[in-house]
Write an enzyme that holds these catalytic residues in place. Structure first.
Site, PDB file in Angstrom:
ATOM      1  N   ARG A  88       0.818  -1.218   0.000  1.00 37.63           N
ATOM      2  CA  ARG A  88       0.000   0.000   0.000  1.00 37.63           C
ATOM      3  C   ARG A  88       0.852   1.269   0.000  1.00 37.63           C
ATOM      4  O   ARG A  88       0.322   2.343  -0.237  1.00 37.63           O
ATOM      5  CB  ARG A  88      -0.900   0.047   1.241  1.00 37.63           C
ATOM      6  CG  ARG A  88      -2.031  -0.931   1.228  1.00 37.63           C
ATOM      7  CD  ARG A  88      -2.938  -0.630   2.422  1.00 37.63           C
ATOM      8  NE  ARG A  88      -3.914  -1.663   2.655  1.00 37.63           N
ATOM      9  CZ  ARG A  88      -5.140  -1.653   2.164  1.00 37.63           C
ATOM     10  NH1 ARG A  88      -5.530  -0.682   1.390  1.00 37.63           N
ATOM     11  NH2 ARG A  88      -5.973  -2.634   2.456  1.00 37.63           N
ATOM     12  N   ARG A 127     -22.182  -3.405   1.209  1.00 34.90           N
ATOM     13  CA  ARG A 127     -21.476  -4.539   1.828  1.00 34.90           C
ATOM     14  C   ARG A 127     -21.579  -4.470   3.348  1.00 34.90           C
ATOM     15  O   ARG A 127     -21.746  -5.498   4.012  1.00 34.90           O
ATOM     16  CB  ARG A 127     -20.005  -4.534   1.395  1.00 34.90           C
ATOM     17  CG  ARG A 127     -19.214  -5.699   1.978  1.00 34.90           C
ATOM     18  CD  ARG A 127     -17.792  -5.715   1.505  1.00 34.90           C
ATOM     19  NE  ARG A 127     -16.984  -4.752   2.239  1.00 34.90           N
ATOM     20  CZ  ARG A 127     -15.699  -4.520   2.008  1.00 34.90           C
ATOM     21  NH1 ARG A 127     -15.069  -5.169   1.048  1.00 34.90           N
ATOM     22  NH2 ARG A 127     -15.033  -3.643   2.723  1.00 34.90           N
ATOM     23  N   ARG A 144     -10.823   6.219   4.182  1.00 37.35           N
ATOM     24  CA  ARG A 144      -9.970   5.206   3.540  1.00 37.35           C
ATOM     25  C   ARG A 144      -9.703   5.563   2.076  1.00 37.35           C
ATOM     26  O   ARG A 144      -8.613   5.321   1.563  1.00 37.35           O
ATOM     27  CB  ARG A 144     -10.618   3.823   3.622  1.00 37.35           C
ATOM     28  CG  ARG A 144     -10.519   3.230   4.997  1.00 37.35           C
ATOM     29  CD  ARG A 144     -10.850   1.736   4.970  1.00 37.35           C
ATOM     30  NE  ARG A 144     -11.010   1.268   6.324  1.00 37.35           N
ATOM     31  CZ  ARG A 144     -12.083   0.655   6.795  1.00 37.35           C
ATOM     32  NH1 ARG A 144     -13.103   0.395   6.014  1.00 37.35           N
ATOM     33  NH2 ARG A 144     -12.139   0.268   8.036  1.00 37.35           N
TER      34      ARG A 144
END
Length: 187
Positions: A88, A127, A144
């Protein structure tokens, strides 16, 4: 085949990683799945990760690197692997390079799923409802996304420079995206 798949949270990496892993007979290694399993088991790592992710943050590189290195040392990764959610950061790219160099290995391709932010937010909110993910609130999801844009998206330039990056449109039905990925990997 040694692959990386990345894109913003909610881009469909996990779904596509499973399909790619099945197609090529390699393990799909998801740092998110590893972290969630530790949270569920309430391990010391899990408790640490739960606190970080509840605030919308990312787990520190040193913790993530150690988990990935341990997993890549397992026998099923010998013929290849697909990393989902790692690396990341540029620091994690450097760490991964060092891990693979120990075994004279290198990443062969990096798939980047591209999606629209508002579509991803909608996917993740849905989700959260269906899977009961308490950490997927709109505020946390948007944080995020901002972290991804700031810290992870710049990795595209690193992988592009190495000639490894393959951008794939992640919008649309799962099968459509899978078809685009299959074509990109054969190219």
């Amino acid at each position: 085949m040694r692959l990386i798949i990345f894109g913003p949270p909610g881009a469909g990496k996990g779904t596509q990683a499973t399909r790619i892993a099945e197609r090529y007979g390699i393990p799909a290694i998801s740092t998110g799945d590893i972290f969630r399993a530790n949270i569920k088991a309430e391990t010391p790592l899990g408790l640490q990760v739960k606190e970080i992710t509840a605030a919308g943050g990312y787990v520190p590189d040193d913790v993530t690197n150690a988990i990935v290195e341990s997993r890549l040392d397992e026998a099923d990764c010998e013929p290849g692997f697909l990393l989902d959610g790692y690396p990341r950061t540029t620091g994690q790219v450097t760490a991964l390079d060092a891990m693979l160099a120990k075994h004279d290995r290198a990443v062969e391709k990096v798939l980047m799923l591209t999606v629209e932010t508002d579509e991803v937010v909608a996917r993740l909110l849905k989700r959260a409802q269906t899977e009961g993910r308490a950490d997927d609130t709109e505020e946390v999801i948007r944080e995020r996304q901002a972290i991804y844009t700031r810290e992870t998206e710049p990795l595209a330039a690193v992988f592009r420079e190495r000639g490894l990056l393959v951008e794939v449109d992640g919008m649309g039905e799962v099968d459509e995206v899978s078809g685009r990925i299959a074509a990109a990997l054969q190219a």
